[in-house]
Design a protein around this motif. Structure first.
Motif, short mmCIF file in Angstrom:
data_model
loop_
_atom_site.label_atom_id
_atom_site.label_comp_id
_atom_site.label_asym_id
_atom_site.label_seq_id
_atom_site.Cartn_x
_atom_site.Cartn_y
_atom_site.Cartn_z
N GLY A 382 0.82 -1.21 0.00
CA GLY A 382 0.00 0.00 0.00
C GLY A 382 0.85 1.25 0.00
N TYR A 383 1.96 1.22 0.71
CA TYR A 383 2.89 2.36 0.74
C TYR A 383 3.46 2.63 -0.65
CZ TYR A 383 7.75 4.03 0.98
OH TYR A 383 8.94 4.67 0.73
N LEU A 384 3.89 1.59 -1.35
CA LEU A 384 4.44 1.78 -2.70
C LEU A 384 3.37 2.31 -3.66
CD1 LEU A 384 6.60 -1.46 -2.95
CD2 LEU A 384 7.43 0.88 -2.65
N ALA A 385 2.12 1.90 -3.42
CA ALA A 385 1.03 2.37 -4.28
C ALA A 385 0.75 3.85 -4.05
CB ALA A 385 -0.22 1.53 -4.04
N ILE A 386 0.68 4.27 -2.80
CA ILE A 386 0.29 5.66 -2.52
C ILE A 386 1.37 6.65 -2.93
CG2 ILE A 386 1.14 5.73 -0.14
CD1 ILE A 386 -1.33 7.37 0.57
N ILE A 387 2.64 6.25 -2.89
CA ILE A 387 3.68 7.20 -3.29
C ILE A 387 3.89 7.19 -4.81
CG2 ILE A 387 4.81 6.97 -1.06
CD1 ILE A 387 7.06 5.42 -2.44
N GLY A 388 3.23 6.26 -5.50
CA GLY A 388 3.25 6.30 -6.97
C GLY A 388 4.43 5.63 -7.63
N ILE A 389 4.90 4.54 -7.06
CA ILE A 389 5.98 3.79 -7.68
C ILE A 389 5.40 2.83 -8.71
CG2 ILE A 389 7.82 2.10 -7.26
CD1 ILE A 389 8.44 4.87 -6.18
N PRO A 390 5.89 2.85 -9.95
CA PRO A 390 5.36 1.91 -10.94
C PRO A 390 5.82 0.48 -10.61
CG PRO A 390 7.20 3.16 -11.85
CD PRO A 390 6.90 3.75 -10.50
N PRO A 391 4.99 -0.52 -10.87
CA PRO A 391 3.69 -0.49 -11.56
C PRO A 391 2.51 -0.54 -10.58
CG PRO A 391 4.46 -2.74 -11.48
CD PRO A 391 5.46 -1.92 -10.70
#
Length: 626
Positions: A382-391
């Motif tokens: 969820g952390y990687l998703a919210i900061i906008g790391i692809p993919p």
């Protein structure tokens, strides 16, 4: 279409049964609550499959259930409208809502009022579903108020805690301010169009004056600011964390805060014809985007840090909605991806609290990745998703908003683009801070805490949401994209930014990585004190105090309002009541003096009659003489 009425009816029925069942339902109430939510999701999924099988022009269907308000010129039916936009919300509300229900079985396992908690959760789902399925603004208002009531009940669920009771009251009062905006908008619509139905209002909007449409747009924005915690009505959101953590996940991911975005996007025919109102939407979104991000950088309470994050992410959505046809679809795209990763983050925070004896201060965490591996992985995704790391999903949705911002004409594009990119960098900083303080570094546990992984009934929903955090963005943008799906409802006008898209993406990722690096240097390379340091900058102090949002509200609204109230009370007491009391006293005084003429003696009355007769005779004689 008749089965669509079951979508809100099932959780509403569950709420009624659980509230009226009393203690007899304590042993199975949580099961009924989960079944009602899951059944609603199943009906929604069937309706979605059926909608996919129809052509674009036939996908929007309408059903009038009964005559609701048959009053003179105001004729309103209770009707449902299921189209591409409402379907997005129905699936999000019932899908994520069902996962939160399942998670709550474990989280609230030892709460003596668990049955009542699930009744309120069901009520929350039913109200939000009515809001997004209504085919007119009055039905939307019914769901709007239902959401406000359910949030009040859930935020203050642990009402034995003064902080929870105060937070519930604060959320209720602040939202009443916004609700008045929706009430005024309804009045203007009826006065202008003679109806509050979507079809009638939107169909007649092109014939209305721009000033009227601007007034409607601004009052709708006021309503949206309260429900979606946007400046200046954002102050309730952080305090709302006093409720149980599943409530926080439901409010922030699937229900309450998304209502304002839905209202703006649903009212797109009005905002498209009111550029000043749309500009106000953009300004509110841009300001709140940075406002929430700055607050999130200084919060040590894990739930309040995530609450500030929600405020900021909803700011992205509101900003995108203010861009009109160029941003409506991207606002909904980010709303859907946010529903997955923010629900997962809140449930992950609840899992950490569950293992840490309800401790919320991240300064007393540290090193939890080793003892809570599932929570660590799901929270990390969820952390990687919210900061906008692809993919991951947030990359697809947030970057689309950034691109749409840069594509705006004139100086607006660079300004909005810079704001959205700066917001992305701040997001990376405060979310990296949350990750490092919670799962990495030295163990700073206190009070005999023995952290452990949560039971399967809690981790399973977290895993499902983590999968959504990874895949939702690509699924909604690749191939038959969400923008194409929503185009019949919200239109489509996606212009290319003057800067190459790859350059915007690379620049945004660079800013994100800078935010991550700064947070790493501060919270991984250095020792984290157990107590927050006091020798900090003025900006940090302000962020810890929510940028003085409460102080501003108190100075600008509360104290002048209290002074005005006192002045009106004085006028009422001394002028209004004084006038009434003075007239009454005058009449009473005159009557008391006249009453003295009533002596009770016949001779007095005879003398008065003789004197009167003599006066009459004298008057007649004088008249003849003259």
């Amino acid at each position: 279409m008749s089965t669509v009425a079951l979508v809100p009816a099932l959780p509403l029925l569950g709420a009624v049964v659980l509230l009226l069942g009393g203690r007899r339902a304590d042993s199975w109430g949580h099961l009924l609550g989960c079944m009602a939510a899951l059944a609603s999701f199943a009906v929604a999924a069937v309706a979605f499959v059926e909608m996919l099988g129809r052509a674009d022009a036939d996908r929007s269907v309408h059903q009038s259930l009964f005559s609701w308000v048959p009053v003179a010129q105001l004729q309103v039916d209770f009707g449902l409208q299921l189209d591409q936009l409402s379907m997005c919300f129905v699936l999000l509300i019932t899908g994520v809502g069902s996962l939160i229900h399942l998670y709550s079985v474990g989280y609230m396992a030892h709460d003596p009022q668990r049955r009542k908690f699930f009744a309120y959760l069901n009520l929350f789902l039913a109200a939000m579903l009515i809001l997004v399925l209504a085919d007119n603004f009055l039905g939307l208002y019914l769901g709007w108020e239902g959401v406000g009531l359910a949030s009040y009940l859930l935020i203050g669920f642990w009402q034995h805690k003064p902080a929870a009771a105060t937070a519930a009251k604060k959320a209720f009062v602040v939202n009443r301010v916004g609700d008045m905006g929706l009430v005024v908008a309804l009045m203007i619509m009826f006065a202008t169009f003679g109806s509050v139905g979507f079809a009638e209002v939107f169909g007649a909007a092109p014939q209305a004056s721009e000033s009227v449409l601007t007034a409607i747009g601004l009052t709708l924005l006021l309503a949206a600011c309260a429900k979606s915690a946007q400046v200046p009505l954002q102050s309730w959101l952080g305090d709302a964390m006093e409720g149980p953590t599943p409530v926080s996940a439901l409010i922030h991911a699937a229900t309450m805060v998304t209502a304002g975005v839905y209202l703006i996007v649903r009212s797109n025919p009005v905002f498209d014809l009111a550029p000043n109102a749309r500009l106000a939407v953009v300004v509110v979104g841009a300001v709140t985007l940075l406002f929430g991000a700055i607050i999130g950088c200084a919060k040590d309470d894990i739930k309040k840090a995530l609450a500030a994050s929600t405020m900021s992410q909803i700011g992205y959505m509101v900003l995108a909605a203010g861009l009109g046809p160029a941003g409506y679809a991207f606002a909904i795209l980010h709303l859907l991806t946010h529903g997955f990763f923010k629900a997962g983050l809140f449930l992950g925070a609840g899992s950490v609290m569950h293992g840490m004896n309800e401790e919320t201060d991240m300064r007393r965490y540290g090193g939890l990745r080793a003892v809570m591996p599932i929570t660590f992985v799901t929270f990390g995704l969820g952390y990687l998703a919210i900061i906008g790391i692809p993919p991951f999903s947030g990359f697809f949705s947030k970057d689309k908003i950034i691109e749409a911002a840069f594509a705006q004409p004139g100086v607006t594009g660079p300004v909005l683009g810079a704001v959205t990119v700066l917001g992305a960098g701040l997001t990376a900083f405060y979310m990296t801070r949350v990750m490092l303080m919670t799962f990495f570094g030295d163990r700073r546990w206190q009070g005999g805490a023995h952290p452990h992984e949560s039971p399967g009934v809690m981790t399973a929903p977290m895993i499902v949401l983590a999968v959504g955090s990874v895949a939702a963005g690509a699924l909604l943008t690749v191939g038959a994209s969400l923008a194409d799906w929503l185009a019949p409802v919200v239109g489509s006008d996606h212009e290319q930014p003057p800067i190459p898209v790859w350059a915007i993406t690379a620049g945004t990722l660079a800013v994100v990585l800078v935010g991550v690096a700064v947070a790493y240097r501060r919270y991984a390379a250095e020792q984290i004190p157990v107590t927050a340091p006091t020798d900090v900058s003025a900006l940090t102090v302000a962020a810890r105090r929510d940028l003085y949002g409460d102080a501003v509200n108190e100075a600008v609204f509360m104290r002048p309002g209290a002074g005005l109230t006192r002045a009106l009370v004085t006028v009422d007491d001394r002028v209004v009541d004084g006038s009434v009391d003075g007239i009454a006293g005058l009449v009473g005084g005159v009557s008391s003096r006249i009453r003295r003429l009533q002596t009770g003696f016949v001779r007095s009355y005879a003398l008065a009659m003789f004197a009167g007769a003599a006066l009459v005779v004298a008057t007649m004689l004088l008249g003849r003489l003259w």
